[in-house]
Design a protein around this motif. Structure first.
Motif, PDB file in Angstrom:
ATOM      1  N   TRP A 128     -21.806 -88.362  14.232  1.00 42.27           N
ATOM      2  CA  TRP A 128     -21.258 -88.626  15.563  1.00 42.27           C
ATOM      3  C   TRP A 128     -21.992 -89.799  16.229  1.00 42.27           C
ATOM      4  O   TRP A 128     -21.376 -90.649  16.870  1.00 42.27           O
ATOM      5  N   LYS A 131     -20.717 -93.005  14.759  1.00 40.93           N
ATOM      6  CA  LYS A 131     -19.338 -93.293  15.150  1.00 40.93           C
ATOM      7  C   LYS A 131     -19.262 -93.939  16.527  1.00 40.93           C
ATOM      8  O   LYS A 131     -18.512 -94.901  16.737  1.00 40.93           O
ATOM      9  N   TRP A 145     -21.481 -84.845  22.067  1.00 47.34           N
ATOM     10  CA  TRP A 145     -20.537 -84.292  21.080  1.00 47.34           C
ATOM     11  C   TRP A 145     -19.820 -83.067  21.640  1.00 47.34           C
ATOM     12  O   TRP A 145     -18.590 -82.958  21.550  1.00 47.34           O
ATOM     13  N   ASN A 149     -15.750 -83.071  22.903  1.00 49.77           N
ATOM     14  CA  ASN A 149     -14.831 -82.233  22.137  1.00 49.77           C
ATOM     15  C   ASN A 149     -14.244 -81.070  22.931  1.00 49.77           C
ATOM     16  O   ASN A 149     -13.390 -80.338  22.410  1.00 49.77           O
TER      17      ASN A 149
END
Length: 236
Positions: A128, A131, A145, A149
């Motif tokens: 993550w 990214k 994260w 989400n």
């Protein structure tokens, strides 16, 4: 003049957020196992982004009304809070259990499972970070994260609706494997207790998102504030 301006801002703020509401009803029930239907409704003219962990509930802690990610490792900070009232019509605090009596073999099995879960999660957070090119320590990236989400789109005149199991005897929130303890409520059997659900979002939590992530939701308002549902009755 300042007082008039404050009143106008206060009126606009309350009018705006009073148009976002939450409704809870008992969809089905078997003994003390409830299936709740939860609806978050947007009657405003604005499209919102609202963080809700629909997979989990969150215990009520008087000192931690809004999500602050203090217990993130073993705790769903963005889960919907459930508040239960006692016979005095006061909100009940969750209690911390004593140590569970586990054998050495059981403790080793729990520890092994926990380490494997942590390993998988750390690998996920590592990917993550790459990214989204997030800077900071592991906890900050973990918060990013989790928050990202849980973001849900709540369009104008639409609702987020889902079914969620609720059993006061089997919630298992905040289980601390290191101390073998857990949170619970002391409820008498066969007694009806009023309960309602609550969402509480501090606008500061969006500071955990990157600028790139925020730009993905251009045209939306990031919700902050408190939403309370209607009351329902539950029993143990």
């Amino acid at each position: 003049m300042r007082n008039i301006l404050f009143i106008v801002i206060f009126f606009i703020y309350n009018t705006l957020f009073s148009q976002i509401s939450m409704k809870v009803s008992v969809f089905s029930k078997k003994e003390d196992d409830y299936m709740l239907k939860i609806e978050v409704i947007n009657d405003s003219d604005y499209d919102y982004i609202i963080p809700i962990d629909t997979a989990n509930y969150r215990y009520y802690f008087p000192e931690e009304t809004c999500a602050n990610f203090y217990r993130l490792e073993n705790y769903p900070d963005l889960g919907i809070i459930f508040k239960i009232k006692n016979k005095k019509n006061e909100y009940m605090d969750s209690l911390l259990s004593g140590f569970m009596h586990l054998t050495e073999e059981e403790l080793l099995a729990i520890s092994k499972k926990r380490k494997e879960k942590e390993r998988i999660h750390r690998e996920k957070i590592k990917n993550w970070k790459r990214k989204y090119h997030i800077k900071g320590d592991y906890k900050n990236i973990d918060i990013n994260w989790y928050l990202y989400n849980q973001l849900k789109v709540l369009k104008s005149k639409k609702s987020i609706t889902y079914l969620k199991n609720f059993n006061i005897n089997d919630i298992n929130i905040g289980l601390d494997i290191n101390s073998s303890s857990y949170y619970y409520y002391h409820l008498d059997k066969n007694v009806d207790y009023p309960m309602f659900l609550e969402i509480c979002i501090d606008k500061k939590i969006y500071d955990h998102l990157t600028q790139k992530q925020k730009e993905e939701f251009k045209g939306y308002m990031f919700f902050s504030g408190k939403i309370q549902s209607n009351e329902i009755m539950i029993r143990k």
